[in-house]
Scaffold this motif. Structure first.
Motif, PDB file in Angstrom:
ATOM      1  N   GLU A  26       0.824  -1.219   0.000  1.00 19.46           N
ATOM      2  CA  GLU A  26       0.000   0.000   0.000  1.00 19.46           C
ATOM      3  C   GLU A  26       0.852   1.261   0.000  1.00 19.46           C
ATOM      4  O   GLU A  26       0.498   2.260  -0.621  1.00 19.46           O
ATOM      5  CB  GLU A  26      -0.934   0.016   1.210  1.00 19.46           C
ATOM      6  N   THR A  27       1.973   1.235   0.700  1.00 24.28           N
ATOM      7  CA  THR A  27       2.812   2.428   0.831  1.00 24.28           C
ATOM      8  C   THR A  27       3.918   2.498  -0.214  1.00 24.28           C
ATOM      9  O   THR A  27       4.577   3.526  -0.341  1.00 24.28           O
ATOM     10  CB  THR A  27       3.474   2.499   2.226  1.00 24.28           C
ATOM     11  N   GLY A  28       4.135   1.405  -0.929  1.00 25.42           N
ATOM     12  CA  GLY A  28       5.195   1.390  -1.929  1.00 25.42           C
ATOM     13  C   GLY A  28       6.577   1.159  -1.349  1.00 25.42           C
ATOM     14  O   GLY A  28       7.574   1.338  -2.029  1.00 25.42           O
ATOM     15  N   VAL A  29       6.647   0.772  -0.083  1.00 22.81           N
ATOM     16  CA  VAL A  29       7.937   0.503   0.547  1.00 22.81           C
ATOM     17  C   VAL A  29       8.415  -0.866   0.085  1.00 22.81           C
ATOM     18  O   VAL A  29       7.719  -1.862   0.226  1.00 22.81           O
ATOM     19  CB  VAL A  29       7.821   0.522   2.091  1.00 22.81           C
ATOM     20  N   GLY A  30       9.609  -0.906  -0.477  1.00 13.58           N
ATOM     21  CA  GLY A  30      10.176  -2.169  -0.952  1.00 13.58           C
ATOM     22  C   GLY A  30      11.009  -2.819   0.130  1.00 13.58           C
ATOM     23  O   GLY A  30      10.737  -2.687   1.324  1.00 13.58           O
ATOM     24  N   GLU A  31      12.048  -3.464  -0.297  1.00 15.84           N
ATOM     25  CA  GLU A  31      12.958  -4.128   0.627  1.00 15.84           C
ATOM     26  C   GLU A  31      13.763  -3.070   1.382  1.00 15.84           C
ATOM     27  O   GLU A  31      14.288  -2.143   0.778  1.00 15.84           O
ATOM     28  CB  GLU A  31      13.880  -5.048  -0.157  1.00 15.84           C
ATOM     29  N   LEU A  32      13.878  -3.212   2.685  1.00 16.16           N
ATOM     30  CA  LEU A  32      14.633  -2.267   3.496  1.00 16.16           C
ATOM     31  C   LEU A  32      16.099  -2.679   3.544  1.00 16.16           C
ATOM     32  O   LEU A  32      16.405  -3.875   3.590  1.00 16.16           O
ATOM     33  CB  LEU A  32      14.058  -2.212   4.908  1.00 16.16           C
ATOM     34  N   PRO A  33      17.020  -1.714   3.546  1.00 12.19           N
ATOM     35  CA  PRO A  33      18.446  -2.057   3.590  1.00 12.19           C
ATOM     36  C   PRO A  33      18.835  -2.630   4.942  1.00 12.19           C
ATOM     37  O   PRO A  33      18.263  -2.270   5.972  1.00 12.19           O
ATOM     38  CB  PRO A  33      19.140  -0.721   3.353  1.00 12.19           C
ATOM     39  N   ARG A  34      19.774  -3.538   4.936  1.00 14.37           N
ATOM     40  CA  ARG A  34      20.272  -4.101   6.187  1.00 14.37           C
ATOM     41  C   ARG A  34      21.240  -3.115   6.839  1.00 14.37           C
ATOM     42  O   ARG A  34      21.835  -2.287   6.168  1.00 14.37           O
ATOM     43  CB  ARG A  34      20.974  -5.427   5.920  1.00 14.37           C
ATOM     44  N   ASN A  35      21.398  -3.245   8.133  1.00 15.52           N
ATOM     45  CA  ASN A  35      22.318  -2.412   8.889  1.00 15.52           C
ATOM     46  C   ASN A  35      23.741  -2.725   8.440  1.00 15.52           C
ATOM     47  O   ASN A  35      24.158  -3.881   8.416  1.00 15.52           O
ATOM     48  CB  ASN A  35      22.143  -2.726  10.381  1.00 15.52           C
ATOM     49  N   SER A  36      24.510  -1.687   8.109  1.00 11.59           N
ATOM     50  CA  SER A  36      25.874  -1.890   7.617  1.00 11.59           C
ATOM     51  C   SER A  36      26.814  -2.379   8.713  1.00 11.59           C
ATOM     52  O   SER A  36      27.836  -2.997   8.422  1.00 11.59           O
ATOM     53  CB  SER A  36      26.414  -0.591   7.031  1.00 11.59           C
ATOM     54  N   LEU A  47      30.400 -10.808  20.060  1.00 11.05           N
ATOM     55  CA  LEU A  47      29.251 -11.704  20.062  1.00 11.05           C
ATOM     56  C   LEU A  47      29.010 -12.277  18.665  1.00 11.05           C
ATOM     57  O   LEU A  47      28.807 -13.487  18.496  1.00 11.05           O
ATOM     58  CB  LEU A  47      28.006 -10.961  20.550  1.00 11.05           C
ATOM     59  N   LEU A  48      29.050 -11.433  17.650  1.00  9.94           N
ATOM     60  CA  LEU A  48      28.840 -11.894  16.283  1.00  9.94           C
ATOM     61  C   LEU A  48      29.947 -12.845  15.839  1.00  9.94           C
ATOM     62  O   LEU A  48      29.696 -13.827  15.140  1.00  9.94           O
ATOM     63  CB  LEU A  48      28.717 -10.698  15.334  1.00  9.94           C
ATOM     64  N   ASP A  49      31.187 -12.566  16.262  1.00  9.31           N
ATOM     65  CA  ASP A  49      32.296 -13.469  15.951  1.00  9.31           C
ATOM     66  C   ASP A  49      32.076 -14.835  16.600  1.00  9.31           C
ATOM     67  O   ASP A  49      32.315 -15.876  15.979  1.00  9.31           O
ATOM     68  CB  ASP A  49      33.625 -12.882  16.410  1.00  9.31           C
ATOM     69  N   ALA A  50      31.615 -14.838  17.851  1.00  3.06           N
ATOM     70  CA  ALA A  50      31.361 -16.101  18.557  1.00  3.06           C
ATOM     71  C   ALA A  50      30.235 -16.879  17.873  1.00  3.06           C
ATOM     72  O   ALA A  50      30.320 -18.109  17.747  1.00  3.06           O
ATOM     73  CB  ALA A  50      31.003 -15.823  20.023  1.00  3.06           C
ATOM     74  N   ILE A  51      29.202 -16.191  17.423  1.00  3.85           N
ATOM     75  CA  ILE A  51      28.102 -16.852  16.699  1.00  3.85           C
ATOM     76  C   ILE A  51      28.637 -17.460  15.407  1.00  3.85           C
ATOM     77  O   ILE A  51      28.337 -18.611  15.075  1.00  3.85           O
ATOM     78  CB  ILE A  51      26.963 -15.864  16.414  1.00  3.85           C
ATOM     79  N   ARG A  52      29.453 -16.706  14.691  1.00  2.98           N
ATOM     80  CA  ARG A  52      30.030 -17.184  13.435  1.00  2.98           C
ATOM     81  C   ARG A  52      30.944 -18.387  13.688  1.00  2.98           C
ATOM     82  O   ARG A  52      30.906 -19.381  12.949  1.00  2.98           O
ATOM     83  CB  ARG A  52      30.796 -16.049  12.760  1.00  2.98           C
ATOM     84  N   ASP A  53      31.754 -18.323  14.757  1.00  2.00           N
ATOM     85  CA  ASP A  53      32.665 -19.426  15.097  1.00  2.00           C
ATOM     86  C   ASP A  53      31.900 -20.686  15.466  1.00  2.00           C
ATOM     87  O   ASP A  53      32.380 -21.807  15.249  1.00  2.00           O
ATOM     88  CB  ASP A  53      33.589 -19.033  16.247  1.00  2.00           C
ATOM     89  N   ALA A  54      30.692 -20.518  16.003  1.00  2.00           N
ATOM     90  CA  ALA A  54      29.873 -21.670  16.380  1.00  2.00           C
ATOM     91  C   ALA A  54      29.079 -22.215  15.193  1.00  2.00           C
ATOM     92  O   ALA A  54      28.311 -23.159  15.343  1.00  2.00           O
ATOM     93  CB  ALA A  54      28.921 -21.274  17.506  1.00  2.00           C
ATOM     94  N   GLY A  55      29.264 -21.605  14.028  1.00  2.00           N
ATOM     95  CA  GLY A  55      28.589 -22.107  12.839  1.00  2.00           C
ATOM     96  C   GLY A  55      27.329 -21.361  12.479  1.00  2.00           C
ATOM     97  O   GLY A  55      26.622 -21.721  11.556  1.00  2.00           O
ATOM     98  N   GLY A  56      27.038 -20.280  13.205  1.00  2.00           N
ATOM     99  CA  GLY A  56      25.841 -19.496  12.916  1.00  2.00           C
ATOM    100  C   GLY A  56      26.128 -18.356  11.965  1.00  2.00           C
ATOM    101  O   GLY A  56      27.278 -18.073  11.651  1.00  2.00           O
ATOM    102  N   ASN A  57      25.062 -17.757  11.477  1.00  3.06           N
ATOM    103  CA  ASN A  57      25.209 -16.619  10.585  1.00  3.06           C
ATOM    104  C   ASN A  57      24.105 -15.631  10.914  1.00  3.06           C
ATOM    105  O   ASN A  57      22.963 -15.821  10.515  1.00  3.06           O
ATOM    106  CB  ASN A  57      25.119 -17.060   9.124  1.00  3.06           C
ATOM    107  N   TRP A  58      24.422 -14.611  11.653  1.00  4.47           N
ATOM    108  CA  TRP A  58      23.409 -13.655  12.088  1.00  4.47           C
ATOM    109  C   TRP A  58      23.334 -12.521  11.151  1.00  4.47           C
ATOM    110  O   TRP A  58      24.070 -11.841  10.681  1.00  4.47           O
ATOM    111  CB  TRP A  58      23.697 -13.203  13.501  1.00  4.47           C
TER     112      TRP A  58
END
Length: 58
Positions: A26-36, A47-58
């Motif tokens: 309705e508003t014409g809003v498309g895909e929003l950009p991800r946080n850089s 924290l993100l490094d630990a998630i990545r090391d454990a096999g995750g991808n946040w």
């Protein structure tokens, strides 16, 4: 004290997703950009490094 109304009822996730998609259309809003991530704190980076090391991808 809860901020939810006593008359409000939970809605299924699929219904919420449909409502959001309808509002975007309705508003014409498309895909929003991800946080850089340029302004992440050292703790958040660790924290993100630990998630990545454990096999995750946040």
């Amino acid at each position: 004290m809860s901020t939810a109304s006593k008359t409000s009822k939970p809605i299924p996730l699929a219904e919420l997703a449909a409502m959001i998609e309808r509002r975007r259309a309705e508003t014409g809003v498309g895909e929003l950009p991800r946080n850089s991530g340029k302004r992440r704190t050292p703790g958040k980076k660790a924290l993100l490094d630990a998630i990545r090391d454990a096999g995750g991808n946040w």
